[in-house]
Scaffold this active site. Structure first.
Site, PDB file in Angstrom:
ATOM      1  N   ARG A  30      47.295  39.769  38.177  1.00 44.31           N
ATOM      2  CA  ARG A  30      47.409  40.426  36.876  1.00 44.31           C
ATOM      3  C   ARG A  30      48.771  41.107  36.726  1.00 44.31           C
ATOM      4  NH1 ARG A  30      45.028  44.576  36.255  1.00 44.31           N
ATOM      5  NH2 ARG A  30      44.419  44.986  38.408  1.00 44.31           N
ATOM      6  N   LYS A  43      39.415  40.247  33.360  1.00 43.47           N
ATOM      7  CA  LYS A  43      39.562  41.704  33.415  1.00 43.47           C
ATOM      8  C   LYS A  43      39.866  42.301  32.042  1.00 43.47           C
ATOM      9  CE  LYS A  43      38.609  42.467  37.698  1.00 43.47           C
ATOM     10  NZ  LYS A  43      37.285  43.068  38.026  1.00 43.47           N
ATOM     11  N   HIS A  65      32.429  48.922  37.903  1.00 44.14           N
ATOM     12  CA  HIS A  65      33.138  47.968  38.758  1.00 44.14           C
ATOM     13  C   HIS A  65      32.445  47.984  40.115  1.00 44.14           C
ATOM     14  CE1 HIS A  65      37.131  46.522  40.709  1.00 44.14           C
ATOM     15  NE2 HIS A  65      36.438  45.517  40.247  1.00 44.14           N
ATOM     16  N   SER A  70      39.170  46.898  46.791  1.00 49.69           N
ATOM     17  CA  SER A  70      39.430  45.696  47.586  1.00 49.69           C
ATOM     18  C   SER A  70      39.524  46.039  49.072  1.00 49.69           C
ATOM     19  CB  SER A  70      40.735  45.048  47.124  1.00 49.69           C
ATOM     20  OG  SER A  70      41.029  43.901  47.877  1.00 49.69           O
ATOM     21  N   LYS A  74      32.692  45.206  49.641  1.00 46.94           N
ATOM     22  CA  LYS A  74      31.761  45.210  48.505  1.00 46.94           C
ATOM     23  C   LYS A  74      31.019  43.883  48.370  1.00 46.94           C
ATOM     24  CE  LYS A  74      33.620  44.844  44.499  1.00 46.94           C
ATOM     25  NZ  LYS A  74      34.331  45.049  43.212  1.00 46.94           N
ATOM     26  N   THR A  75      31.776  42.779  48.396  1.00 46.61           N
ATOM     27  CA  THR A  75      31.153  41.467  48.241  1.00 46.61           C
ATOM     28  C   THR A  75      30.331  41.095  49.463  1.00 46.61           C
ATOM     29  OG1 THR A  75      32.909  40.707  46.764  1.00 46.61           O
ATOM     30  CG2 THR A  75      31.621  39.013  47.868  1.00 46.61           C
ATOM     31  N   ASP A 106      30.761  41.789  40.950  1.00 43.20           N
ATOM     32  CA  ASP A 106      31.968  42.508  40.539  1.00 43.20           C
ATOM     33  C   ASP A 106      31.816  43.455  39.352  1.00 43.20           C
ATOM     34  OD1 ASP A 106      34.726  43.066  40.851  1.00 43.20           O
ATOM     35  OD2 ASP A 106      35.238  41.644  39.284  1.00 43.20           O
ATOM     36  N   ARG A 165      42.425  32.502  45.283  1.00 40.43           N
ATOM     37  CA  ARG A 165      41.079  32.821  44.812  1.00 40.43           C
ATOM     38  C   ARG A 165      40.278  31.562  44.490  1.00 40.43           C
ATOM     39  NH1 ARG A 165      39.489  37.966  43.243  1.00 40.43           N
ATOM     40  NH2 ARG A 165      41.107  39.549  43.465  1.00 40.43           N
TER      41      ARG A 165
END
Length: 528
Positions: A53, A195, A214, A232, A236-237, A251, A318
């Site tokens: 981004r 996003k 988030h 990050s 989390k994932t 997410d 990704r």
């Protein structure tokens, strides 16, 4: 289709491909966009010079109605209506006379909270990305589809007048809240679309008394929902992916009067250093219909073999794929009001305990802090950890003031009696370079203790300075790591490092202590 053509405001349009099926999008991406097919069937694409981004090129149009709500600053930059109209004209000029992909989708699985979004692009793989990442309407729903918000993705154009306009560069990502439109120019990176709509959900929902988040979410066999917040690198994932619990989403979520719901219909995971043994679910999901971004591959007898360890193009390689590519997922992408909320912090200072129970006030404090720590590199000696604070674990996507989201979280915690925990997935026994990373065994056991409720049967003690309640024992967790001070060989060094981190927390929180904030939760944070 003629009605759609006329609604776009373009000078001329060739063919319109509306919600084209995935197979045809893949074929068009190969024929027109330079995409290739990997050995596993996934589509490999490149996003050009931008592989992430461009937050410094993101703007909101300054207008009377939304002006009073948007928290202006480095995250939310102003642009005038006049400049917006010039950029919109550039975008429409670029898209005019082209074959276009129109993607009409939903953001939000909750029927009472979802938003209808229309994306316009001339790039087939971008339309494929949208197909993967958002919720596709049923065929019969398209007949009456009316977009709440429209995104013109004119990635092939640039703003040559950016200096005259006082902008950051020739790239622009601009949101017009009052006209319900956004324009993208100069960057092909598809994450701007994902996003960008997340940012808009973060604007719309709080004004309806709903909380955008988030975070990842999963649900147990008995219907108990859990949320996992974290920046990050905090896990989390990984930690929300559990063979015993169905994945709601990885997410972006909302929390309304009916419970928790996924914003998206897919997953967008980093694949740098991806290993099929450590992340089997993601590895297995990379197949026909998935999109691999900016990966390096080798040719072997005509097959394109992906080298996930090669970050020469970018460390931000990704994959996007539909959520149904995960074996154990919640088909409705919804869950009830969460019983447990988990804040994940990878503390490279080695100060925070592996798990601690938070009061409502502490939940507000640590949510607003959004702390993790990153390691800058590995030169000789001990590398100094760098503290990172991102409000609500997602400050880059918050159009409103962070306290708006924190207040909503506090109200919902109180109303639904949710338990909140802070889990350190970082270091223990010392800071980075001296201590070691918390074992996945211990972290998993902490998460299991939270989710099955057994942690509530523990006897707790208070960690000095931070005043965090930590269990003395917890099934499956090595007892000696539960109190972080006990894991350090030099206890005096621990005290000094803890004092240093506490100071970082306090200094960061000062920005919320304005005269008109009425939001002083400093007493819930570390002591001076």
């Amino acid at each position: 289709m003629l009605e759609i053509k006329n609604s776009l405001g373009l000078k001329d349009v060739n063919k319109i491909y509306r919600n084209m099926d995935r197979e045809n999008l893949i074929n068009n991406a190969i024929d027109h966009d330079g995409a290739v097919i990997a050995y596993n069937g996934a589509t490999i694409i490149e996003t050009g010079i931008f592989t992430g981004r461009s937050p410094k090129d993101k703007y909101f149009v300054s207008q009377d109605a939304s002006e009073k709500y948007v928290a202006w600053g480095d995250v939310n930059q102003k642009v005038s209506q006049e400049i917006y109209e010039e950029l919109l004209e550039k975008a429409k000029d670029q898209l005019s006379g082209k074959d276009l992909y129109i993607s009409d989708v939903y953001c939000g699985a909750s029927p009472t909270s979802k938003k209808s979004i229309r994306f316009i692009t001339e790039i087939a793989w971008q339309a494929h990305f949208i197909d993967n990442m958002f919720i596709m309407p049923k065929t019969e729903e398209l007949d009456d589809f009316s977009p709440d918000f429209t995104v013109y993705n004119a990635c092939k154009t640039v703003n040559e007048d950016w200096e005259k306009h006082g902008l950051n560069s020739e790239v622009f990502v601009v949101f017009n809240i009052e006209e319900n439109t956004a324009i993208i120019g100069g960057t092909w990176y598809a994450g701007e679309m994902k996003k960008g709509i997340f940012s808009m959900m973060n604007y719309w929902l709080p004004l309806e008394g709903k909380l955008p988040m988030h975070c990842s979410a999963n649900i147990g066999k008995d219907g108990d929902t859990a949320l996992f917040f974290g920046l990050s690198g905090t896990g989390k994932t990984t930690l929300s992916t559990d063979p015993e619990r169905a994945l709601i989403g990885d997410d972006e979520h909302g929390w309304d009067d009916d419970g928790v719901f996924n914003f998206e219909g897919g997953c967008y995971a980093k694949v740098i250093n991806l290993n099929k043994d450590t992340e089997p679910e993601i590895y297995k999901a990379i197949k026909r219909g998935s999109i691999l971004e900016n990966v390096v591959y080798d040719e072997d007898d005509g097959e394109k073999l992906v080298n996930y360890d090669d970050g020469s193009k970018t460390e931000n390689t990704r994959v996007s794929y539909p959520i149904e590519y995960i074996d154990n997922f919640q088909e409705s992408m919804m869950g009830g009001h969460p019983e447990n909320i988990i804040f994940l912090s990878a503390d490279a200072f080695g100060v925070l305990p592996p798990v601690s129970k938070l009061t409502r006030e502490q939940a507000m404090y640590y949510f607003l802090s959004g702390y993790t720590a990153k390691v800058a590199g590995t030169e000789r000696g001990i590398t100094e950890p760098t503290a990172t604070f991102s409000a609500c674990f997602g400050e880059a996507f918050l159009p409103l003031h962070p306290t708006v989201y924190a207040k909503l979280l506090g109200e919902k915690i109180e109303k639904h009696n949710a338990n909140v925990y802070l889990v350190n997935t970082g270091w223990t026994g010392g800071s980075y370079g001296v201590g070691k990373r918390m074992s996945i065994k211990n972290t998993r056991a902490c998460i299991n203790g939270i989710l099955d409720g057994s942690i509530q049967n523990s006897e707790f003690e208070t960690l000095p300075l931070f005043n965090l309640e930590i269990p003395k024992t917890l099934q499956g967790v090595d007892t000696e790591v539960l109190n972080p001070r006990n894991t350090w060989e030099d206890r005096m060094e621990y005290d000094a490092t803890a004092k240093k981190l506490a100071g970082m927390y306090r200094n960061n929180f000062k920005k919320y202590l304005t005269d008109d904030s009425n939001f002083d939760f400093t007493a819930a944070g570390p002591e001076a």
